[in-house]
Scaffold this active site. Sequence first.
Site, PDB file in Angstrom:
ATOM      1  N   GLY A 153      24.938  48.426  40.052  1.00  0.00           N
ATOM      2  CA  GLY A 153      24.802  46.989  40.243  1.00  0.00           C
ATOM      3  C   GLY A 153      26.092  46.415  39.296  1.00  0.00           C
ATOM      4  O   GLY A 153      26.298  46.845  38.211  1.00  0.00           O
ATOM      5  N   GLN A 157      30.101  39.805  34.706  1.00  0.00           N
ATOM      6  CA  GLN A 157      30.629  41.080  33.799  1.00  0.00           C
ATOM      7  C   GLN A 157      32.055  41.214  34.144  1.00  0.00           C
ATOM      8  O   GLN A 157      32.485  42.047  33.298  1.00  0.00           O
ATOM      9  CB  GLN A 157      29.722  42.325  34.328  1.00  0.00           C
ATOM     10  CG  GLN A 157      28.185  42.358  34.020  1.00  0.00           C
ATOM     11  CD  GLN A 157      27.742  43.605  34.391  1.00  0.00           C
ATOM     12  OE1 GLN A 157      27.081  43.668  35.417  1.00  0.00           O
ATOM     13  NE2 GLN A 157      27.647  44.716  33.733  1.00  0.00           N
ATOM     14  N   CYS A 210      23.949  49.777  31.101  1.00  0.00           N
ATOM     15  CA  CYS A 210      24.444  48.573  31.616  1.00  0.00           C
ATOM     16  C   CYS A 210      26.102  48.899  31.435  1.00  0.00           C
ATOM     17  O   CYS A 210      26.439  49.548  30.471  1.00  0.00           O
ATOM     18  CB  CYS A 210      24.287  47.333  30.868  1.00  0.00           C
ATOM     19  SG  CYS A 210      25.192  46.075  31.140  1.00  0.00           S
ATOM     20  N   LEU A 211      26.785  48.616  32.526  1.00  0.00           N
ATOM     21  CA  LEU A 211      28.292  48.836  32.677  1.00  0.00           C
ATOM     22  C   LEU A 211      28.882  48.279  31.412  1.00  0.00           C
ATOM     23  O   LEU A 211      30.000  48.474  30.878  1.00  0.00           O
ATOM     24  CB  LEU A 211      28.885  48.636  33.731  1.00  0.00           C
ATOM     25  CG  LEU A 211      28.515  49.416  35.082  1.00  0.00           C
ATOM     26  CD1 LEU A 211      29.259  48.877  36.320  1.00  0.00           C
ATOM     27  CD2 LEU A 211      28.862  50.924  34.924  1.00  0.00           C
ATOM     28  N   HIS A 242      17.803  42.993  36.804  1.00  0.00           N
ATOM     29  CA  HIS A 242      18.817  43.025  35.825  1.00  0.00           C
ATOM     30  C   HIS A 242      20.143  42.142  36.030  1.00  0.00           C
ATOM     31  O   HIS A 242      20.933  41.628  35.102  1.00  0.00           O
ATOM     32  CB  HIS A 242      19.177  44.701  35.614  1.00  0.00           C
ATOM     33  CG  HIS A 242      20.134  45.165  34.806  1.00  0.00           C
ATOM     34  ND1 HIS A 242      20.044  45.850  33.561  1.00  0.00           N
ATOM     35  CD2 HIS A 242      21.720  44.856  34.652  1.00  0.00           C
ATOM     36  CE1 HIS A 242      21.116  46.157  32.815  1.00  0.00           C
ATOM     37  NE2 HIS A 242      22.442  45.387  33.827  1.00  0.00           N
ATOM     38  N   GLU A 243      20.678  42.370  37.189  1.00  0.00           N
ATOM     39  CA  GLU A 243      21.891  41.572  37.475  1.00  0.00           C
ATOM     40  C   GLU A 243      21.617  40.110  37.336  1.00  0.00           C
ATOM     41  O   GLU A 243      22.561  39.431  37.212  1.00  0.00           O
ATOM     42  CB  GLU A 243      22.382  41.860  38.766  1.00  0.00           C
ATOM     43  CG  GLU A 243      22.781  43.438  39.067  1.00  0.00           C
ATOM     44  CD  GLU A 243      23.592  44.110  37.863  1.00  0.00           C
ATOM     45  OE1 GLU A 243      24.256  43.340  37.422  1.00  0.00           O
ATOM     46  OE2 GLU A 243      23.343  45.220  37.650  1.00  0.00           O
ATOM     47  N   HIS A 298      21.963  38.792  34.008  1.00  0.00           N
ATOM     48  CA  HIS A 298      23.593  38.538  33.648  1.00  0.00           C
ATOM     49  C   HIS A 298      24.122  37.263  34.049  1.00  0.00           C
ATOM     50  O   HIS A 298      24.604  36.666  33.181  1.00  0.00           O
ATOM     51  CB  HIS A 298      24.482  39.685  34.418  1.00  0.00           C
ATOM     52  CG  HIS A 298      24.466  41.033  33.736  1.00  0.00           C
ATOM     53  ND1 HIS A 298      24.821  41.183  32.447  1.00  0.00           N
ATOM     54  CD2 HIS A 298      24.148  42.248  34.167  1.00  0.00           C
ATOM     55  CE1 HIS A 298      24.937  42.548  32.042  1.00  0.00           C
ATOM     56  NE2 HIS A 298      24.463  43.147  33.237  1.00  0.00           N
TER      57      HIS A 298
HETATM   58 ZN    ZN Z   1      24.330  45.203  33.162  1.00  0.00          ZN
END
Ligand code: ZN
Length: 173
Positions: free
Chosen positions: A55, A60, A100-101, A142-143, A146
């Site tokens: 995701g 991000q 998380c990226l 989660h997304e 963000h």
């Molecule tokens: Zn994330």
Amino acid sequence: MPQGIANQKMHHLPILQHPDRRLRIKASLVEHFDEKLADQAEKMLATMYDAKGIGLAGTQVDFHQRVIVIDVSENRDSPIKLVNPEIELIGETVSNEEGCLSIPGVYDSVKRSDRINVSAQAIDGSALEMEAEGLLAICIQHECDHLDGILFIDHLSSLKRKRINEQLKKTPE
Ligand code: ZN
């Protein structure tokens, strides 16, 4: 969220890394459903696949509009693009290990609802309603966080968060 170990191959878009302040910007509603938006979502998907993520939120990649892309499928062939997503929690609270990226190498258990209702728009602006459960439900939560400038580590205890931030400071660039 990463699929496994984040790998730093060529990304199509640079992914902001915690503690970059831009990760804290609250994204605005998408109002123009044009070619540019469709192109941005495609780039986000390519970036997510390259980074072995499941995701990615606009925030991000320093794009502060409410767009998220997700693919939790085994074969990496079921991309989902959600614009202006709104979620309603309708399930049980479960604990699941997240990463998380934007926070490579950090994984911890977060409590989320295992089932949600999603109201959103597709990339062409058409209305979209769906029910999601399990990993997909967790990933969408989660997304969506963000887009509000919230990171998964914000859900951890302050002690854990402190430890993670100290650990990240020690990691060489
Ligand atoms: Zn994330």
